[in-house]
Design a protein around this motif. Sequence first.
Motif, mmCIF file in Angstrom:
data_model
loop_
_atom_site.group_PDB
_atom_site.id
_atom_site.type_symbol
_atom_site.label_atom_id
_atom_site.label_comp_id
_atom_site.label_asym_id
_atom_site.label_seq_id
_atom_site.Cartn_x
_atom_site.Cartn_y
_atom_site.Cartn_z
ATOM 1 N N LEU A 1 0.837 -1.201 0.000
ATOM 2 C CA LEU A 1 0.000 0.000 0.000
ATOM 3 C C LEU A 1 0.873 1.252 0.000
ATOM 4 C CD1 LEU A 1 -3.021 0.611 0.023
ATOM 5 C CD2 LEU A 1 -2.884 0.860 2.505
ATOM 6 N N THR A 2 1.983 1.210 0.722
ATOM 7 C CA THR A 2 2.916 2.337 0.744
ATOM 8 C C THR A 2 3.515 2.566 -0.633
ATOM 9 O OG1 THR A 2 3.482 1.860 3.054
ATOM 10 C CG2 THR A 2 5.003 3.272 1.816
ATOM 11 N N ILE A 3 3.874 1.483 -1.314
ATOM 12 C CA ILE A 3 4.406 1.595 -2.669
ATOM 13 C C ILE A 3 3.364 2.197 -3.602
ATOM 14 C CG2 ILE A 3 5.218 0.288 -4.668
ATOM 15 C CD1 ILE A 3 6.516 -1.675 -2.769
ATOM 16 N N GLY A 4 2.113 1.752 -3.437
ATOM 17 C CA GLY A 4 1.040 2.282 -4.273
ATOM 18 C C GLY A 4 0.829 3.767 -4.084
ATOM 19 N N VAL A 5 0.981 4.251 -2.863
ATOM 20 C CA VAL A 5 0.814 5.682 -2.582
ATOM 21 C C VAL A 5 1.952 6.490 -3.204
ATOM 22 C CG1 VAL A 5 0.791 7.422 -0.750
ATOM 23 C CG2 VAL A 5 -0.506 5.300 -0.480
ATOM 24 N N LEU A 6 3.155 5.916 -3.213
ATOM 25 C CA LEU A 6 4.328 6.640 -3.705
ATOM 26 C C LEU A 6 4.375 6.715 -5.228
ATOM 27 C CD1 LEU A 6 7.088 5.244 -1.312
ATOM 28 C CD2 LEU A 6 5.934 7.461 -1.197
ATOM 29 N N LEU B 1 1.726 -3.244 -9.190
ATOM 30 C CA LEU B 1 1.535 -4.688 -9.065
ATOM 31 C C LEU B 1 2.530 -5.234 -8.053
ATOM 32 C CD1 LEU B 1 0.247 -7.334 -10.005
ATOM 33 C CD2 LEU B 1 1.938 -7.407 -11.852
ATOM 34 N N VAL B 2 2.028 -5.696 -6.907
ATOM 35 C CA VAL B 2 2.876 -6.222 -5.843
ATOM 36 C C VAL B 2 2.373 -7.618 -5.503
ATOM 37 C CG1 VAL B 2 3.808 -5.863 -3.542
ATOM 38 C CG2 VAL B 2 3.203 -3.892 -4.957
ATOM 39 N N THR B 3 3.273 -8.587 -5.440
ATOM 40 C CA THR B 3 2.878 -9.985 -5.234
ATOM 41 C C THR B 3 3.271 -10.502 -3.854
ATOM 42 O OG1 THR B 3 4.942 -10.765 -6.228
ATOM 43 C CG2 THR B 3 3.065 -10.464 -7.694
ATOM 44 N N GLY B 4 3.283 -9.632 -2.873
ATOM 45 C CA GLY B 4 3.685 -10.052 -1.537
ATOM 46 C C GLY B 4 2.774 -11.094 -0.918
ATOM 47 N N PHE B 5 1.523 -11.187 -1.407
ATOM 48 C CA PHE B 5 0.591 -12.167 -0.847
ATOM 49 C C PHE B 5 1.059 -13.594 -1.096
ATOM 50 C CE2 PHE B 5 -0.839 -12.235 -5.176
ATOM 51 C CZ PHE B 5 -1.330 -13.513 -5.365
ATOM 52 N N GLN C 1 -4.994 2.299 -7.318
ATOM 53 C CA GLN C 1 -4.670 1.369 -8.400
ATOM 54 C C GLN C 1 -3.698 0.256 -7.982
ATOM 55 O OE1 GLN C 1 -6.246 1.605 -11.436
ATOM 56 N NE2 GLN C 1 -7.399 3.237 -10.438
ATOM 57 N N LEU C 2 -3.731 -0.116 -6.708
ATOM 58 C CA LEU C 2 -2.858 -1.184 -6.230
ATOM 59 C C LEU C 2 -3.426 -2.550 -6.610
ATOM 60 C CD1 LEU C 2 -0.439 -2.184 -4.505
ATOM 61 C CD2 LEU C 2 -1.994 -2.146 -2.534
ATOM 62 N N ILE C 3 -2.565 -3.412 -7.128
ATOM 63 C CA ILE C 3 -2.956 -4.797 -7.431
ATOM 64 C C ILE C 3 -2.221 -5.700 -6.449
ATOM 65 C CG2 ILE C 3 -2.959 -6.635 -9.143
ATOM 66 C CD1 ILE C 3 -2.939 -4.532 -11.321
ATOM 67 N N PHE C 4 -2.954 -6.230 -5.492
ATOM 68 C CA PHE C 4 -2.345 -7.082 -4.472
ATOM 69 C C PHE C 4 -3.095 -8.393 -4.307
ATOM 70 C CE2 PHE C 4 -1.293 -8.522 -0.193
ATOM 71 C CZ PHE C 4 0.081 -8.314 -0.144
ATOM 72 N N PHE C 5 -4.423 -8.324 -4.209
ATOM 73 C CA PHE C 5 -5.246 -9.521 -4.058
ATOM 74 C C PHE C 5 -5.969 -9.883 -5.355
ATOM 75 C CE2 PHE C 5 -5.078 -7.802 0.298
ATOM 76 C CZ PHE C 5 -4.599 -8.906 0.969
#
Length: 227
Positions: A33-38, A46-50, A117-121
């Motif tokens: 979420l922090t990356i998405g804000v920045l 697009l972050v695949t930490g899940f 516009q965060l893609i996580f789930f």
Amino acid sequence: MSIQRALKIHNQDKWTWLYIAFIILFVSFLFALTIGVLIPGDEKALVTGFSYIFVYMFVMGVVGFNQTFAYAMGMSLRRTDYWMSIAIMGLRSCLLFTILFVLLAWVEEWTHGWGNQLIFFNFPYLNDGNIFEQFAVYFIAFVNFFFLGLFISIFTKRYGLRGLLTLGLTVLFSITLAVLLATYFEVWTDLFHWVVQHTAFQLSIWLIPLALLYMIVSFLIIRRTAV
């Protein structure tokens, strides 16, 4: 009943079965979420930490067995009942995280990526199908990771590190041979086209026999495994 007694052993360790996984998921989501804000503008992040939760389910298959097997045998529980109990715990965790992921994917889509516009789930391709297909994709994946870990831990307990090394080398040799044959007969292009023509749900169905194999073999091995 013996299965209920065995389940009590696992239920006492809620930190390992639930809380740690929730913490990992929460921390990785906050980071994403922090990356998405920045990221400025309307660009999607697009972050695949899940995916850490998939790895954690594999670790749970290994750790869950190693931490409780000797204790359960000390309580004079049958190996069959013990295996059933840890399988139930694994399936329960897989079901819980599957429901959580599907719900959060829906929330992410509804909020347009949590407002930035965060893609996580709501992951592309994995979440392209209807809710049933999304549920099946995640649940089958979780089950495969968990029972693969359980199989490896039971196999190592039964046959030792030498047996695990032999198994690993056999699998590595088989994969290498398959790659060489695929290259020799030039089937990579056909294989690629076959994969892209199928949805994530259709491909996940092919993982069901693999999960059943892990279950059956680990069940057979544990019946002859010493403490």
